[in-house]
Design an enzyme around this catalytic site. Structure first.
Site, short mmCIF file in Angstrom:
data_model
loop_
_atom_site.label_atom_id
_atom_site.label_comp_id
_atom_site.label_asym_id
_atom_site.label_seq_id
_atom_site.Cartn_x
_atom_site.Cartn_y
_atom_site.Cartn_z
N ARG A 1 -4.18 0.60 -2.62
CA ARG A 1 -3.63 -0.75 -2.71
C ARG A 1 -2.88 -0.88 -4.03
O ARG A 1 -3.47 -0.76 -5.11
CB ARG A 1 -4.77 -1.77 -2.60
CG ARG A 1 -4.30 -3.22 -2.44
CD ARG A 1 -5.48 -4.17 -2.33
NE ARG A 1 -6.24 -3.96 -1.11
CZ ARG A 1 -7.54 -3.70 -1.08
NH1 ARG A 1 -8.23 -3.59 -2.20
NH2 ARG A 1 -8.17 -3.54 0.07
N HIS B 1 -0.07 5.63 1.09
CA HIS B 1 -1.10 6.58 1.52
C HIS B 1 -0.76 7.98 1.04
O HIS B 1 0.41 8.36 0.97
CB HIS B 1 -1.21 6.60 3.05
CG HIS B 1 -1.41 5.25 3.66
ND1 HIS B 1 -2.44 4.43 3.30
CD2 HIS B 1 -0.71 4.58 4.62
CE1 HIS B 1 -2.36 3.30 4.00
NE2 HIS B 1 -1.32 3.37 4.80
N HIS C 1 4.61 0.42 1.48
CA HIS C 1 4.85 -0.36 2.69
C HIS C 1 3.87 -1.52 2.79
O HIS C 1 2.80 -1.50 2.18
CB HIS C 1 4.72 0.52 3.94
CG HIS C 1 3.34 1.06 4.13
ND1 HIS C 1 2.87 2.15 3.41
CD2 HIS C 1 2.31 0.68 4.93
CE1 HIS C 1 1.62 2.41 3.77
NE2 HIS C 1 1.25 1.53 4.69
N GLU D 1 1.85 7.18 9.26
CA GLU D 1 1.70 6.20 10.34
C GLU D 1 3.06 5.74 10.84
O GLU D 1 4.11 6.18 10.38
CB GLU D 1 0.87 5.00 9.85
CG GLU D 1 1.49 4.25 8.69
CD GLU D 1 0.53 3.23 8.08
OE1 GLU D 1 -0.70 3.46 8.09
OE2 GLU D 1 1.01 2.19 7.59
N GLN E 1 0.82 -1.20 0.00
CA GLN E 1 0.00 0.00 0.00
C GLN E 1 0.86 1.26 0.00
O GLN E 1 2.05 1.22 0.27
CB GLN E 1 -0.89 0.02 1.26
CG GLN E 1 -1.73 -1.20 1.46
CD GLN E 1 -2.44 -1.21 2.81
OE1 GLN E 1 -2.23 -0.33 3.63
NE2 GLN E 1 -3.29 -2.20 3.02
#
Length: 321
Positions: free
Chosen positions: A190, A96, A170, A113, A94
């Site tokens: 994804r 983001h 990641h 994150e 993935q």
């Protein structure tokens, strides 16, 4: 003056397992459960206050109805999200978006994150970054399915920490159990899913190829972390990440061997998760039991408090953004 103890929101995942029950004794649904959203104010996936005068309310409701508990923040939504992730199989690869892209395209926040590895099977690794030098090379590798050439694999063990800024390709892989601290967002692109077929639908899960190419940072550069370790009374405090490296949150690992008297200091509130051992939290003449898997928020009105026991705590606070 009471802490906000929280019950997680659980998410079944095709890559999940049963460790969230086996390790934390959580009452999880049947089947493969990959995520426990242990401190969440995100939309309908919020965790629930378990005791006290606000028992039964979601964290999102509490944040909106009682801003004084959070220092009357400017943010309209609770800004952070903390999860336990049980990777019983490989997660999809993935990436983001950052805040600007996410607000423009998804009407949501971006997603930076971090992972603190609680357990890792022998030989476990994560996907963290990529080997493309230009965006054109990135796109070519993706369209040609050159995943072994593109994706960067990093071995992991218990106690490792990874900061995952928006734009970082990641994935967790089989055998990892982590606590994830992130921006409160569920925007995920994804990129690759090992050509798996979802048994429920009989179809491969949706990919977001072009959006992934758009938001990936090229070339990949590991963040420069300045992990600092300090001792305060009977606590060893490791600063894992903080502003300006991490504009969205502070994150600490705290190993307690007896007693730690502390307070909010410069933070409006604190998010606390016990990931090892047990002990107590004492404040305003009251004592609260803590055990592995306990999650809570120390609210703004609880200026001074004391932890006692033998525990490992992962603690976070909102950052500057």
């Amino acid at each position: 003056m009471e802490p906000l103890f929280l019950t997680p929101y659980f998410r079944p995942k095709i890559w999940g397992g049963r460790k969230l029950k086996d390790i934390f004794n959580y009452d999880i649904p049947e089947g493969k459960v990959g995520e426990a959203w242990i401190i969440s104010g995100y939309k309908d996936d919020a965790s629930t206050v378990t005791e006290g005068p606000l028992k039964g309310k979601s964290l999102r409701e509490v944040y909106l109805e009682h801003p004084e508990l959070f220092g009357n923040p400017k943010a309209k939504e609770f800004p952070l999200l903390v999860k336990f992730l049980d990777a019983n199989d490989n997660l999809s690869v993935q990436v983001h978006p950052d805040d600007d892209y996410a607000r423009k395209v998804e009407n949501d926040s971006g997603k930076t994150e971090s992972w603190y590895v609680m357990q890792a099977d022998p030989g476990a690794y994560i996907i963290y970054g990529h080997h493309a030098k230009t965006r054109e090379e990135l796109a070519d590798m993706i369209h040609n399915g050159e995943w072994d050439k593109l994706l960067r694999k990093v071995p992991v063990k218990a106690g490792d920490f990874f900061y995952v800024p928006a734009g970082t390709i990641h994935a967790l892989t089989k055998g990892c159990l982590v606590i994830e601290t992130q921006q409160s967002s569920d925007v995920t692109y994804r990129l690759y899913d090992y050509d798996r077929v979802d048994k429920k639908t009989g179809k491969k899960r949706e990919l977001h190829t072009q959006k992934s190419i758009d938001v990936t940072t090229v070339p990949h550069v590991d963040p420069k972390l300045d992990v600092k370790t300090d001792t305060d009374q009977d606590a060893e405090i490791k600063t894992l990440v903080e502003p300006p490296v991490s504009p969205h949150f502070y994150l600490w690992q705290i190993d307690l061997d007896d007693t730690w008297k502390t307070g909010l200091k410069n933070h409006p509130y604190l998010l606390v998760s016990v990931i090892k051992g047990e002990g107590k939290l004492e404040a305003d003449g009251k004592s609260y039991d803590l055990k592995m898997g306990t999650n809570l928020i120390v609210p703004n009105e609880m200026k001074n408090f004391t932890f006692t026991g033998k525990m490992r705590i992962v603690m976070s606070a909102p950052g500057e953004k």
